[in-house]
Design a protein around this motif. Structure first.
Motif, PDB file in Angstrom:
ATOM      1  N   HIS A 189      -1.544  14.408   9.481  1.00 43.21           N
ATOM      2  CA  HIS A 189      -2.733  13.944   8.768  1.00 43.21           C
ATOM      3  C   HIS A 189      -2.739  12.418   8.719  1.00 43.21           C
ATOM      4  CE1 HIS A 189      -4.077  17.876   7.762  1.00 43.21           C
ATOM      5  NE2 HIS A 189      -3.078  18.145   6.926  1.00 43.21           N
ATOM      6  N   SER A 190      -1.592  11.841   8.372  1.00 47.85           N
ATOM      7  CA  SER A 190      -1.503  10.375   8.334  1.00 47.85           C
ATOM      8  C   SER A 190      -1.739   9.791   9.728  1.00 47.85           C
ATOM      9  CB  SER A 190      -0.133   9.944   7.812  1.00 47.85           C
ATOM     10  OG  SER A 190       0.034  10.304   6.461  1.00 47.85           O
TER      11      SER A 190
ATOM     12  N   THR B  52       0.846  -1.192   0.000  1.00 51.54           N
ATOM     13  CA  THR B  52       0.000   0.000   0.000  1.00 51.54           C
ATOM     14  C   THR B  52       0.877   1.234   0.000  1.00 51.54           C
ATOM     15  OG1 THR B  52      -1.818  -1.091   1.148  1.00 51.54           O
ATOM     16  CG2 THR B  52      -1.742   1.298   1.297  1.00 51.54           C
ATOM     17  N   ASP B  53       0.467   2.224  -0.787  1.00 55.39           N
ATOM     18  CA  ASP B  53       1.180   3.506  -0.815  1.00 55.39           C
ATOM     19  C   ASP B  53       0.161   4.627  -0.675  1.00 55.39           C
ATOM     20  OD1 ASP B  53       2.955   5.618  -1.250  1.00 55.39           O
ATOM     21  OD2 ASP B  53       2.730   5.493  -3.428  1.00 55.39           O
ATOM     22  N   THR B  54       0.320   5.446   0.369  1.00 56.80           N
ATOM     23  CA  THR B  54      -0.450   6.689   0.459  1.00 56.80           C
ATOM     24  C   THR B  54       0.566   7.822   0.489  1.00 56.80           C
ATOM     25  OG1 THR B  54      -0.567   6.463   2.885  1.00 56.80           O
ATOM     26  CG2 THR B  54      -2.477   5.731   1.612  1.00 56.80           C
ATOM     27  N   SER B  55       0.679   8.510  -0.629  1.00 59.55           N
ATOM     28  CA  SER B  55       1.673   9.574  -0.738  1.00 59.55           C
ATOM     29  C   SER B  55       1.063  10.746  -1.498  1.00 59.55           C
ATOM     30  CB  SER B  55       2.930   9.050  -1.444  1.00 59.55           C
ATOM     31  OG  SER B  55       2.610   8.497  -2.703  1.00 59.55           O
ATOM     32  N   GLY B  56       1.882  11.755  -1.794  1.00 56.91           N
ATOM     33  CA  GLY B  56       1.363  12.921  -2.486  1.00 56.91           C
ATOM     34  C   GLY B  56       0.482  13.796  -1.612  1.00 56.91           C
ATOM     35  N   ASN B  57       0.740  13.781  -0.302  1.00 57.83           N
ATOM     36  CA  ASN B  57      -0.012  14.586   0.666  1.00 57.83           C
ATOM     37  C   ASN B  57      -1.499  14.254   0.677  1.00 57.83           C
ATOM     38  OD1 ASN B  57       0.321  16.364   2.763  1.00 57.83           O
ATOM     39  ND2 ASN B  57      -0.186  18.175   1.557  1.00 57.83           N
ATOM     40  N   PRO B  58      -1.849  12.998   0.940  1.00 58.47           N
ATOM     41  CA  PRO B  58      -3.261  12.631   0.989  1.00 58.47           C
ATOM     42  C   PRO B  58      -3.922  13.174   2.244  1.00 58.47           C
ATOM     43  CG  PRO B  58      -1.934  10.805   1.738  1.00 58.47           C
ATOM     44  CD  PRO B  58      -0.967  11.878   1.295  1.00 58.47           C
ATOM     45  N   PRO B  59      -5.232  13.357   2.225  1.00 55.57           N
ATOM     46  CA  PRO B  59      -5.927  13.774   3.441  1.00 55.57           C
ATOM     47  C   PRO B  59      -5.978  12.638   4.449  1.00 55.57           C
ATOM     48  CG  PRO B  59      -7.517  13.261   1.733  1.00 55.57           C
ATOM     49  CD  PRO B  59      -6.152  13.179   1.088  1.00 55.57           C
ATOM     50  N   ALA B  60      -6.246  12.992   5.694  1.00 52.91           N
ATOM     51  CA  ALA B  60      -6.346  11.968   6.736  1.00 52.91           C
ATOM     52  C   ALA B  60      -7.419  10.948   6.398  1.00 52.91           C
ATOM     53  CB  ALA B  60      -6.642  12.631   8.078  1.00 52.91           C
ATOM     54  N   SER B  61      -8.482  11.386   5.732  1.00 53.35           N
ATOM     55  CA  SER B  61      -9.582  10.475   5.394  1.00 53.35           C
ATOM     56  C   SER B  61      -9.140   9.370   4.456  1.00 53.35           C
ATOM     57  CB  SER B  61     -10.743  11.254   4.767  1.00 53.35           C
ATOM     58  OG  SER B  61     -10.311  11.954   3.604  1.00 53.35           O
ATOM     59  N   LYS B  62      -8.222   9.677   3.530  1.00 56.58           N
ATOM     60  CA  LYS B  62      -7.757   8.644   2.597  1.00 56.58           C
ATOM     61  C   LYS B  62      -6.831   7.662   3.310  1.00 56.58           C
ATOM     62  CE  LYS B  62      -7.176   9.259  -1.894  1.00 56.58           C
ATOM     63  NZ  LYS B  62      -6.647   9.666  -3.225  1.00 56.58           N
ATOM     64  N   VAL B  63      -5.989   8.170   4.208  1.00 55.06           N
ATOM     65  CA  VAL B  63      -5.123   7.290   4.992  1.00 55.06           C
ATOM     66  C   VAL B  63      -5.969   6.385   5.882  1.00 55.06           C
ATOM     67  CG1 VAL B  63      -3.300   7.207   6.742  1.00 55.06           C
ATOM     68  CG2 VAL B  63      -3.219   8.931   4.927  1.00 55.06           C
TER      69      VAL B  63
END
Length: 517
Positions: A338-339, A297-308
């Motif tokens: 946020h994460s 899994t990759d959450t990058s590019g400054n995702p919002p807390a909701s996506k994390v």
């Protein structure tokens, strides 16, 4: 790149009159028997999987009779490739092959244009052919404005030593392959082997196409469910995750299952990275500790807390993992708090039952680690947060110690029950909704939710929080779904705030796999 199965590629080749073997794709041994009977001659059965060297894996079988085709198909449908079952088998006539060739079209990243390759010698792979028979391989860049012309295809084939009517037949195939590649935005299109049968006809014995992810939306007729490069048909959990990414443009969320059907105690962990290079380094670190990775899994590019949050919920839907490891770039440019908030919300809703090690290197890492650790102290399993100066290897060692210390017992998961507000005040966000129970808010002395709202979209109206902006603006994204108000209310207020962030299909999936059993 989104892949097509062999049978799908051959269906496209037929559009441009490139001959393919007579046959049919089937989904059961019974259908295989019927298909073999309709062919009326010996057949070859090919497992439809996204991998090379199927023959060596037993994925290609031959049968002389319909009954034998049934038996061979039964074995193929029991096959698994990288833990994913074979769901379709192509049954087609067994060819009497005189010669084998190779042709393929790729996008050459160096020249930034399509490149067609042709070899008058067939083989298992073009790389091996190029090494063994460099004089039998020719290449040609294709001008996307003029396309591949007949004379260019003939000249290309002539360079490999073939002439006459055979050259003309092969050229027709190359021009047709270019038409298909251009029409369907293929990143790669390959016929290997392209064969000459005993009567002199040219037939595409195999075909592989991959379509550019960003062009998939233009080709609904291809039935591509996910614009992702997989080596297996997308799983239900991957489809759920893809829909999260598809419907939320903020940041990146990539989820792929690497293993399925494992059990607790076998060392599989949920992996949550951030950024390609850092994630690869972190995966190496956990592998060195003897762990196996259930997912990437990759959450990058400054995702919002909701996506994390949604990413974490999906990772934790893998029922039998032994731990959770989050680590990516050591100096991520995104605000790590946020994460942290997204992870905290997910961990609390799941009543986290496996150890979690989270490395949150980057902007505001001190605050991020404080949020992560302070708000998870009361969970059943330990959660530890680390910063950029803590190496991935050190973090992996910590996870190893925590996992080894926990008993290997079945975990009973319980569905999260969303709170019901007596006096609800609700507004919509980009991907969910925020609800304050004003019955509880009037008793709150801290009003921490308003203080925690960095974007300043909340204000007090009397003793209760309300929107300081128009509801329509909150729905368009002015509410950044940072989750700060919910956590502040949970730990400093009256537990009267709840942010609902639905994940379509996840609960149905969990019930289907017996997640709560």
């Amino acid at each position: 790149m989104a892949r097509l199965f062999e049978y799908q590629g051959k269906e496209l080749l037929q559009q441009v009159k490139i001959p393919v073997p007579t046959g049919k794709v089937v989904s059961s041994p019974e259908e295989a028997r019927e298909a073999a009977a309709s062919v009326g001659k010996p057949v070859v059965l090919k497992a439809q999987v996204w991998t090379t060297k199927r023959a060596a894996m037993g994925g290609i079988q031959f049968a002389d009779t319909p009954d034998e085709a049934y038996e061979k198909a039964t074995a193929l449908f029991k096959m698994t490739v990288k833990n994913f079952a074979v769901e379709k088998v192509l049954v087609e006539e067994k060819l009497s092959i005189r010669e084998e060739y190779y042709t393929g079209i790729i996008i050459d990243d160096n020249s930034k244009q399509p490149l067609i390759l042709f070899s008058s010698v067939g083989g298992s792979g073009i790389e091996e052919i190029a090494k063994a028979h460099p004089d039998k391989l020719a290449t040609l860049p294709i001008d996307v404005l003029t396309g591949l012309q007949d004379y260019q295809a003939r000249n290309l084939i002539r360079r490999t030593g073939l002439h006459g009517k055979l050259q003309l037949k092969l050229a027709n195939v190359l021009v047709g392959l270019w038409e298909i590649a251009r029409k369907y935005d293929a990143r790669a299109a390959e016929i290997n082997p392209l064969v000459q049968v005993e009567n002199g006809d040219i037939v595409a014995a195999d075909c592989r196409l991959t379509v550019d992810d960003y062009a998939v939306y233009r080709h609904p007729e291809l039935g591509i469910e996910m614009a992702r490069e997989f080596d297996h048909p997308p799983t239900e959990l991957e489809k759920i995750a893809f829909n999260v990414e598809k419907n939320d443009y903020r940041g990146t969320f990539y989820f792929i299952q690497l293993e399925q059907n494992f059990k607790r105690g076998q060392g599989y962990i949920g992996f949550h990275g951030a950024g390609g290079g850092g994630s690869m380094m972190s995966m190496d670190a956990v592998n060195k500790q003897g762990f196996k990775i259930a997912n990437f899994t990759d959450t990058s590019g400054n995702p919002p807390a909701s996506k994390v949050y949604r990413a974490a919920k999906i990772i934790l839907s893998q029922k039998e993992i032994d731990g959770y490891f989050g680590s990516g770039s050591g100096v991520a440019s995104q605000e790590q708090f946020h994460s942290a908030r997204g992870l905290v919300k997910a961990f609390r809703e799941e009543k986290l039952s496996v150890p979690a090690i989270i490395r949150l290197g980057g902007n505001e890492e001190d605050l991020a680690v404080e949020i992560l650790t302070q708000y998870t102290k009361d969970l059943p399993a330990p959660v530890e947060g680390y910063k950029k100066d803590d190496s991935a290897d050190f973090c992996a060692e910590r996870l190893r110690k925590l996992v080894d210390a926990q008993p290997v017992t079945a975990v009973k998961h319980e569905p999260f029950v969303r709170p019901v507000a007596k006096s609800p005040y609700t507004f919509q966000t980009l991907t969910g909704s925020v609800t304050f129970d004003h019955d509880k808010c009037v008793r709150c002395t801290s009003k921490a939710c308003v203080t925690a709202c960095a974007p300043g979209i909340l204000k007090l109206k009397g003793d209760v929080p309300v929107l300081a902006i128009e509801a329509a603006d909150a729905k368009k994204g002015k509410c950044t779904e940072c989750l700060a108000c919910e956590l502040a209310c949970e730990f400093e207020g009256e537990k009267g705030a709840y942010i609902d962030l639905p994940i379509p299909g996840l609960e149905d999936y969990r019930k289907k796999i017996g997640f709560y059993a």
